[in-house]
Write a protein that holds these residues in place. Structure first.
Motif, PDB file in Angstrom:
ATOM      1  N   GLY A  53      -2.225   1.956   5.419  1.00 57.49           N
ATOM      2  CA  GLY A  53      -1.606   2.080   4.111  1.00 57.49           C
ATOM      3  C   GLY A  53      -2.335   1.343   3.010  1.00 57.49           C
ATOM      4  O   GLY A  53      -2.479   1.862   1.897  1.00 57.49           O
ATOM      5  N   ASN A  81      -0.503   7.771  11.068  1.00 60.29           N
ATOM      6  CA  ASN A  81      -0.097   6.436  10.636  1.00 60.29           C
ATOM      7  C   ASN A  81      -0.761   5.380  11.519  1.00 60.29           C
ATOM      8  O   ASN A  81      -0.637   5.409  12.736  1.00 60.29           O
ATOM      9  N   TRP A  92       0.161  -0.546   7.979  1.00 58.34           N
ATOM     10  CA  TRP A  92      -0.263  -0.915   6.624  1.00 58.34           C
ATOM     11  C   TRP A  92      -1.461  -1.861   6.631  1.00 58.34           C
ATOM     12  O   TRP A  92      -2.436  -1.637   5.922  1.00 58.34           O
ATOM     13  N   THR A 150       3.513   2.751   5.321  1.00 53.75           N
ATOM     14  CA  THR A 150       2.338   3.598   5.494  1.00 53.75           C
ATOM     15  C   THR A 150       2.719   5.074   5.448  1.00 53.75           C
ATOM     16  O   THR A 150       2.028   5.882   4.804  1.00 53.75           O
TER      17      THR A 150
END
Length: 279
Positions: A128, A150, A153, A173
């Motif tokens: 992210g 994903n 983050w 994210t």
């Protein structure tokens, strides 16, 4: 780039970047032009010397098709797995290419250029904090039919975090991926391959299947372009999921290596595919 322009570009998602629901059969995804079973299994053995000989150049190249549709607003809850998916169906000489840790403006565009040259789609497990400043690269991934997953983050070791921290890493994210790519991710990969019960449970609740890999290029060690090429070519086999990186350090070796091993795989008759979106 204005946000509305970015939103328009990311609507152009390719039909081949879409995954199938599991309708009673766990671990089944539809790959481009056919079904592929994702297996939680040990890495596929490397083929012998004869298997590594290049076959006649393959005429198969993925042909992108465009399609439109609204972004998903509510994720489908999935079965909670106890281990990640590690390979796809070994039928029809299919393989999957995955890239972690990006996007990175210095390396990701070059990898996308090479994939576009050979009309190949791949999966990008993005962080992210990298997406925030490089949303145009996710818009390009959407335009060119790549699947975005994903990868948290900040790329933490999940086994050191509590459940709330893991949820935050994953939710933030997914939110930024949806904003840049056009829909929420349906695949998740734990940093360092360090999975735990909470990650599996939260991923399933957010509508994401866990995916690992079978062949690690170890490009994160920057072992040399030739070594990376050899690891991909020697590890090539039906069902293999290849792990590379487009960020997280100097990835110039990765950029050079893919220009060599990608045409080798195609000319050896491998079909490089991505999962389709669940509907």
């Amino acid at each position: 780039m204005q946000k509305d322009q970015l939103f328009t570009r990311r609507r152009v998602l390719l039909a081949g970047a879409a995954a199938a629901g599991s309708a009673g059969t766990a671990g089944i995804i539809l790959a481009d032009s056919g079904e592929g079973t994702v297996k939680a299994a040990a890495p596929a053995p490397a083929p012998g010397p004869q298997a590594r000989q290049a076959l006649k150049p393959s005429a198969f190249r993925l042909q992108p098709l465009t399609g439109y549709g609204p972004p998903r607003t509510k994720p489908r809850k999935l079965k909670v797995r106890k281990e990640p998916l590690m390979q796809i169906s070994d039928s029809r000489r299919q393989m999957m290419l995955t890239f972690d840790d990006g996007p990175n403006p210095d390396y990701t565009p070059h990898i996308l250029d090479t994939l576009a040259k050979y009309r190949v789609r791949a999966m990008f497990f993005t962080c992210g904090e990298c997406v925030v400043d490089n949303k145009e690269l996710l818009a390009r991934m959407a335009d060119e039919g790549h699947v975005v997953g994903n990868h948290t983050w900040t790329h933490p070791l999940l086994t050191t975090l509590d459940r709330g921290e893991i949820r935050s890493e994953m939710e933030r994210t997914s939110d930024v991926i949806e904003d840049a790519y056009g829909e929420r991710p349906q695949w998740f990969r734990a940093p360092y391959g360090a999975w735990n019960k909470a990650a599996f449970q939260l991923g399933a609740k957010m509508g994401m299947e866990p995916m690992a890999w079978t062949v690690d290029t170890t490009d994160w060690e920057t072992p040399g372009t030739g070594t990376i090429i050899d690891r991909v070519e020697s590890g090539a086999a039906p069902g293999v999921v290849v792990l590379s990186h487009d960020a997280g350090g100097d990835r110039s070796q990765t950029v050079r290596a893919i220009k060599e091993w990608l045409p080798y795989l195609l000319d050896s008759g491998y079909r490089l595919t991505v999962p389709r979106r669940r509907t």
